[in-house]
Design a protein around this motif. Structure first.
Motif, PDB file in Angstrom:
ATOM      1  N   VAL A 103       0.872  -1.433   0.045  1.00  0.00           N
ATOM      2  CA  VAL A 103       0.036  -0.059   0.074  1.00  0.00           C
ATOM      3  C   VAL A 103       0.788   1.132  -0.006  1.00  0.00           C
ATOM      4  O   VAL A 103       0.774   2.268  -0.820  1.00  0.00           O
ATOM      5  N   VAL A 104       1.858   1.452   1.058  1.00  0.00           N
ATOM      6  CA  VAL A 104       2.553   2.508   0.988  1.00  0.00           C
ATOM      7  C   VAL A 104       3.990   2.575   0.386  1.00  0.00           C
ATOM      8  O   VAL A 104       4.786   3.399   0.156  1.00  0.00           O
TER       9      VAL A 104
ATOM     10  N   GLY B  95      -3.843  10.764   1.429  1.00  0.00           N
ATOM     11  CA  GLY B  95      -3.645   9.687   0.145  1.00  0.00           C
ATOM     12  C   GLY B  95      -3.834   8.436   0.562  1.00  0.00           C
ATOM     13  O   GLY B  95      -4.126   7.399  -0.085  1.00  0.00           O
ATOM     14  N   LEU B  96      -3.081   8.086   1.910  1.00  0.00           N
ATOM     15  CA  LEU B  96      -3.228   6.885   2.332  1.00  0.00           C
ATOM     16  C   LEU B  96      -4.805   6.351   2.528  1.00  0.00           C
ATOM     17  O   LEU B  96      -5.077   5.046   2.457  1.00  0.00           O
TER      18      LEU B  96
ATOM     19  N   ARG C 159      -7.585   7.642   1.065  1.00  0.00           N
ATOM     20  CA  ARG C 159      -7.771   7.204  -0.359  1.00  0.00           C
ATOM     21  C   ARG C 159      -7.712   5.885  -0.734  1.00  0.00           C
ATOM     22  O   ARG C 159      -8.433   4.948  -1.213  1.00  0.00           O
ATOM     23  N   ARG C 160      -6.169   5.467  -0.726  1.00  0.00           N
ATOM     24  CA  ARG C 160      -6.023   4.356  -0.995  1.00  0.00           C
ATOM     25  C   ARG C 160      -6.519   3.050  -0.573  1.00  0.00           C
ATOM     26  O   ARG C 160      -6.790   2.174  -1.092  1.00  0.00           O
ATOM     27  N   LEU C 161      -6.363   3.301   0.837  1.00  0.00           N
ATOM     28  CA  LEU C 161      -6.854   2.064   1.708  1.00  0.00           C
ATOM     29  C   LEU C 161      -8.297   1.956   1.392  1.00  0.00           C
ATOM     30  O   LEU C 161      -8.797   0.784   1.201  1.00  0.00           O
ATOM     31  N   ASN C 162      -9.183   2.849   1.358  1.00  0.00           N
ATOM     32  CA  ASN C 162     -10.657   2.855   0.816  1.00  0.00           C
ATOM     33  C   ASN C 162     -10.696   2.231  -0.642  1.00  0.00           C
ATOM     34  O   ASN C 162     -11.732   1.535  -0.452  1.00  0.00           O
ATOM     35  N   ALA C 163     -10.071   2.544  -1.283  1.00  0.00           N
ATOM     36  CA  ALA C 163     -10.192   2.136  -2.568  1.00  0.00           C
ATOM     37  C   ALA C 163      -9.829   0.228  -2.610  1.00  0.00           C
ATOM     38  O   ALA C 163     -10.590  -0.377  -3.262  1.00  0.00           O
ATOM     39  N   GLU C 164      -8.937  -0.006  -1.828  1.00  0.00           N
ATOM     40  CA  GLU C 164      -8.594  -1.468  -1.609  1.00  0.00           C
ATOM     41  C   GLU C 164      -9.589  -2.038  -0.678  1.00  0.00           C
ATOM     42  O   GLU C 164      -9.697  -3.172  -1.145  1.00  0.00           O
TER      43      GLU C 164
END
Length: 177
Positions: free
Chosen positions: A94-95, A132-133, A135-140
């Motif tokens: 993720v990061v 940004g984290l 947003r990315r975590l919610n997308a996954e």
């Protein structure tokens, strides 16, 4: 005087007697059938082809373990919990490997992800990357799974107990004399 049979006739008579005696293999089959309780071999049943109706058709049919585990997870309602646990296992993906080398996920409670950085500079960097984290975590993981990311810096040692503590002192300032 009666004539004795020729050797050829004698051989024919023996084969005629053998023909009337039962065959050894047939005799063995008859004995085996009598032990089974039937004089004829049992009929073989035809197996029905399983029809796909979504579930298992017969408990004896082989089923992949992944399918059984998927059914168990869905039946118990563990889908969301397992997807959230991916935060802990997939943190480097993720990061990125650089940020993951300097941070670890400590907890996930009620939509709040707690991350510990190994230095204050990395903690500040992660605070800047936090939106940004999320947003990315919610997308996954699914929308509104992660509400915010709580970044914590390195944990300083506590001087309240241990060999360097002073009773009734002013705190860590008094430990160094």
């Amino acid at each position: 005087m009666p004539e004795s049979p020729s050797p050829d006739e004698d051989r024919n008579e023996v084969t005629a007697d053998e023909a009337t005696e039962p065959d050894a293999l047939a005799l063995a089959r008859d004995i085996a059938d009598s032990y089974r309780g039937a004089s004829t071999p049992p009929l073989r049943r035809r197996r029905k082809r399983p029809t796909k109706t979504g579930g298992r058709t017969n408990r004896e049919d082989p089923v992949p373990v992944a399918d059984i585990m998927g059914e168990l997870v869905r039946d118990r309602g563990w889908d969301e919990r397992l997807s959230v646990q991916r935060v802990f296992t997939d943190w480097p993906a993720v990061v990125g490997p650089d940020v993951a080398a300097h941070s670890t996920v400590e907890a996930f409670d009620d939509g709040i992800l707690t991350v510990r950085a190994d230095s204050t500079s990395w903690a500040k960097e992660l605070q800047l990357l936090a939106p940004g984290l999320v947003r990315r975590l919610n997308a996954e993981l699914g929308q509104n799974t992660v509400l915010r990311v709580d970044i914590r810096g390195p944990q300083a040692p506590s001087w309240k107990r241990g060999p360097r503590s002073v009773r009734d002192g002013r705190g860590p300032r008094d430990t160094y004399g």
